[in-house]
Enzyme design. Structure first.
Site, PDB file in Angstrom:
ATOM      1  N   GLY A  46       0.721  -1.227   0.215  1.00 57.94           N
ATOM      2  CA  GLY A  46      -0.006   0.027  -0.047  1.00 57.94           C
ATOM      3  C   GLY A  46       0.810   1.431  -0.001  1.00 57.94           C
ATOM      4  O   GLY A  46       0.688   1.844  -1.033  1.00 57.94           O
ATOM      5  N   SER A  65      -1.244  -2.596   3.007  1.00 53.44           N
ATOM      6  CA  SER A  65       0.288  -2.069   3.635  1.00 53.44           C
ATOM      7  C   SER A  65       0.807  -3.422   4.154  1.00 53.44           C
ATOM      8  O   SER A  65       0.113  -4.169   4.937  1.00 53.44           O
ATOM      9  CB  SER A  65      -0.153  -0.929   4.672  1.00 53.44           C
ATOM     10  N   ASP A  71       2.494  -8.032   3.054  1.00 50.44           N
ATOM     11  CA  ASP A  71       3.450  -9.103   2.618  1.00 50.44           C
ATOM     12  C   ASP A  71       2.958 -10.467   2.299  1.00 50.44           C
ATOM     13  O   ASP A  71       3.402 -11.268   1.545  1.00 50.44           O
ATOM     14  CB  ASP A  71       4.568  -8.995   3.821  1.00 50.44           C
TER      15      ASP A  71
END
EC number: 4.2.3.3
Length: 154
Positions: A46, A65, A71
């Site tokens: 993000g 994010s 991840d």
């Protein structure tokens, strides 16, 4: 584990990820390779994606994010065959609360045999390689064979 051939296309799906202290480094790298990156499908976690898109004009598909699951989202996309390369500028000096996610992401990238760059020089090597913009054959786990074997109890 059995493996099978799976091509990486000429126009690759590239995931861009950077820890907070490395976002400016990744942005500088993207600026340096703007023309090369334009020919590929780009995605990023993000905050990193918003920064790169705003500062370079590159079209970035923005994921969640990193600390909120981005991840792991990138990792899931790798397992689905939707990420061909990972450029992940991580900060070796700053522990992150989501470090287990980072380790899992790097493991998944290794399992699915995609190239990973973790700093500016390794990312430069990837862009300079003829493989960056040509199809490349690679071996990946044969998931269908794995599931068939597991269903038989092996």
């Amino acid at each position: 584990m059995e493996y099978k051939q799976s091509p990486l296309p000429a126009n690759k799906a590239i995931a861009l990820v950077a820890h907070d202290n490395k976002k400016q480094d990744l942005l500088a790298w993207c600026r340096k390779h703007l023309d090369a990156l334009r020919h590929h499908q780009l995605m990023a976690t993000g905050t990193t994606g918003a920064l790169i898109e705003r500062e370079t004009g590159l079209a970035i598909h923005k994921l969640i994010s990193g600390p909120l699951g981005g991840d792991q989202q990138v990792g899931a996309l790798i397992t689905e065959g939707k990420v061909d390369m990972l450029v992940f500028f991580w900060d070796p000096f700053e522990p992150m609360p989501h470090d287990p996610d980072v380790k899992a992401l790097l493991r998944i990238a290794a399992v699915w045999n995609i190239p990973v760059a973790c700093n500016q020089v390794s990312a430069d090597f990837m862009v300079a390689s003829p493989c960056f913009s040509t199809p490349v054959e690679r071996l990946i786990p044969d998931y269908a064979a794995y599931m068939a074997r597991r269903a038989q109890g092996n």
